[in-house]
Design an enzyme around this catalytic site. Sequence first.
Site, PDB file in Angstrom:
ATOM      1  N   LYS A 165      60.097  20.172  60.584  1.00 48.14           N
ATOM      2  CA  LYS A 165      60.177  19.730  58.690  1.00 48.14           C
ATOM      3  C   LYS A 165      61.491  19.866  59.215  1.00 48.14           C
ATOM      4  O   LYS A 165      62.432  19.069  57.940  1.00 48.14           O
ATOM      5  CB  LYS A 165      59.956  21.426  58.295  1.00 48.14           C
ATOM      6  CG  LYS A 165      60.389  22.240  56.788  1.00 48.14           C
ATOM      7  CD  LYS A 165      59.988  23.422  56.416  1.00 48.14           C
ATOM      8  CE  LYS A 165      61.352  23.709  57.504  1.00 48.14           C
ATOM      9  NZ  LYS A 165      62.931  24.262  56.847  1.00 48.14           N
ATOM     10  N   ASN A 166      62.898  19.915  59.861  1.00 48.72           N
ATOM     11  CA  ASN A 166      64.420  19.985  59.009  1.00 48.72           C
ATOM     12  C   ASN A 166      64.265  18.781  59.733  1.00 48.72           C
ATOM     13  O   ASN A 166      66.198  19.060  59.283  1.00 48.72           O
ATOM     14  CB  ASN A 166      64.631  21.034  60.810  1.00 48.72           C
ATOM     15  CG  ASN A 166      64.384  22.277  59.924  1.00 48.72           C
ATOM     16  OD1 ASN A 166      64.141  22.541  59.344  1.00 48.72           O
ATOM     17  ND2 ASN A 166      64.945  23.367  61.171  1.00 48.72           N
ATOM     18  N   ASP A 217      64.845  29.585  52.395  1.00 48.62           N
ATOM     19  CA  ASP A 217      64.317  31.073  52.210  1.00 48.62           C
ATOM     20  C   ASP A 217      65.000  31.841  52.807  1.00 48.62           C
ATOM     21  O   ASP A 217      66.548  31.644  53.006  1.00 48.62           O
ATOM     22  CB  ASP A 217      64.074  30.647  53.692  1.00 48.62           C
ATOM     23  CG  ASP A 217      62.210  29.998  54.673  1.00 48.62           C
ATOM     24  OD1 ASP A 217      61.651  29.859  53.241  1.00 48.62           O
ATOM     25  OD2 ASP A 217      62.735  29.530  55.454  1.00 48.62           O
ATOM     26  N   ASP A 266      65.787  30.163  64.500  1.00 39.40           N
ATOM     27  CA  ASP A 266      64.691  30.360  64.718  1.00 39.40           C
ATOM     28  C   ASP A 266      63.543  30.336  65.064  1.00 39.40           C
ATOM     29  O   ASP A 266      62.067  31.315  65.081  1.00 39.40           O
ATOM     30  CB  ASP A 266      63.734  28.264  63.602  1.00 39.40           C
ATOM     31  CG  ASP A 266      64.937  28.514  62.277  1.00 39.40           C
ATOM     32  OD1 ASP A 266      64.162  28.694  61.663  1.00 39.40           O
ATOM     33  OD2 ASP A 266      66.029  27.723  62.684  1.00 39.40           O
ATOM     34  N   VAL A 302      73.753  33.869  63.145  1.00 39.89           N
ATOM     35  CA  VAL A 302      73.441  33.036  62.306  1.00 39.89           C
ATOM     36  C   VAL A 302      73.206  33.202  61.418  1.00 39.89           C
ATOM     37  O   VAL A 302      73.938  32.389  60.511  1.00 39.89           O
ATOM     38  CB  VAL A 302      72.726  31.419  62.782  1.00 39.89           C
ATOM     39  CG1 VAL A 302      72.482  30.403  62.138  1.00 39.89           C
ATOM     40  CG2 VAL A 302      73.189  30.989  64.906  1.00 39.89           C
TER      41      VAL A 302
END
EC number: 2.5.1.7
Length: 434
Positions: free
Chosen positions: A24-25, A118, A306, A328
Site C-alpha cells: 500500500k505504501n 490514520d 507498522d 516513530v
Amino acid sequence: MSEEVWQIDPSGPLRGDVEVRGSKNAVSKHMVAAMLGTGPSTLHNAPEVGEVGLTAAMLEALGIHVEITPGEITIERGSEIRPRVPEEYTGLNRIPILMLGPLLHLAGEAFVPLVGGDPIGRRPVNFHVEALRSMGAEIEVGDNGITAKAARLRGSRITLPYPSVGATETILMTAVLAEGKTVIKGAAMEPEVVELALFLQRMGAMIELSPDRRIVIEGVERLHGASTWLAGDRIEAFSYLVAGLVTGGEVRVHGCHQDRLVTAITTLARMGARFEITDEWLCASAPDGLRAAAVQTDTHPGFMTDWQTPLMVLFTRAEGMSVLHETVFENRLVYVPALQKMGCEIEVFAQCLGGPACRYHDTNAKHSAVVRGVSNLRGADVTLPDIRAGFSAVLAAAVAEGTSTLRGVNHIERGYHRPFEQFTSLGLKINRLT
C-alpha cells in the site's frame, strides 16, 4: 450509509498459504510519480486496496488517465492538467501533499486539501512545505489546504530534521525535474523510498543513493513512462506470519523476500519462533511456545513501526512481561483500548521503556507499553481506529473466547489486499454483516 462489520469466532490454529502483493505504501506513491512521465507507466503486482481507488480518483480529477485491472495499474497524463485536488479528498489519506511538487512542474500552480491518514500522531506537513519553499515555490498553508505557485523549481540542499518517509518522497518527486542538483541530508531510506527512487530512475531520473542518509538528484528536462513490478508488502507479510504464531498455527507467506523482513525475523526468532526460509516463501511456527521480549521501533533498518501492532497481540501469547517502545509516531498506541477491551493486559506509559531515550522522552506522549502474557482474551464489540489496529484486532479475535464484532473494517481493506478472503483461506471463522 450502512457499514460493513466482521463477526469472528475463534477457529483454532490458522494454517495455509498467503500471497502478498505490492505494498500500500509503495503503490500510491508510484501512481503519483507516474504523473511526471510523458507516456504511459504500468505498475505490476498492484494490491487491491482502498488506497488505490482513492489515489486513482484524485489523479483523474487532475486530468490523469488511470486504468485498473486485477494486479495492474496503467497511468498516463492527459492533454490538460487541472492543478487542483478537490476538497472532498480532505483528510482521507496523505497522498495530496505528495502531488504538490509534480503539479508545480506540470501546471506552475497547485492546490491540495489538508492531509489525513490514520490517527497515529502528528505527521507534520512543514517538512514538505519548507523543502518546496527552498526549491523556489511560493506556498500558503490555509484552513482548507495548501496553495502553491512556482515559475521554475530549482535544486536545493535540504536537511531533514527527522528521516521522514513522506518528506523524502516529496523531495524526490520534485527534484527529478527541478533545475540543477538537489541534495537531501537525513533522508529516509526505507525499502519503499528506494523502490520509488528506482522507478523514477527507470523514467529517466538521475538519482544517487549516498552513504549517511544522503540522496543526490540531478534534475532532467523530462521523464518518460516506465514499467515496474512492485515488491511484496513487508507489513502484510509480517502480519500474516504473526497470525500463524498467535493462533499456534503456521502461515506460509509468498511474494515478500527475506531481505525486507530481516529485522522482523530475528525479533520473532528471539521470542522462540522457528523459521523456514526459501527464495519463494517463508513460514514461522512456535512448537515450544513463545518468550517475552523488549522491542523498540525505529526508522529503517530498525524494527518497523507498522510491525508493532500485530506484535502487541503476539506479546499476549508469550510467557512473561514484554515491553514495546514506539519512537516513530507519538500516538501509535491509539489502538490499545480496543485490545484491552478484548482482555489484553497492556499498560501504556509516557516514559521511554525498553530502549534509550527517544524524541518523545520529555513529552506527555504515551509511547511505551508493557504487556503481560499469557492473557486470556475474550470476544468483544470493538471499533477499529486505523489500518494496523484493525489487523491486530482480527488476530486477538482469532484466539479470544467467544464471538467478536469488529466495526470500521474499511480501515483493514484500505491497507491489506483482500483480507477477508486471505483470512478465510487460513481457516478463520469470519462473517460479513452490514
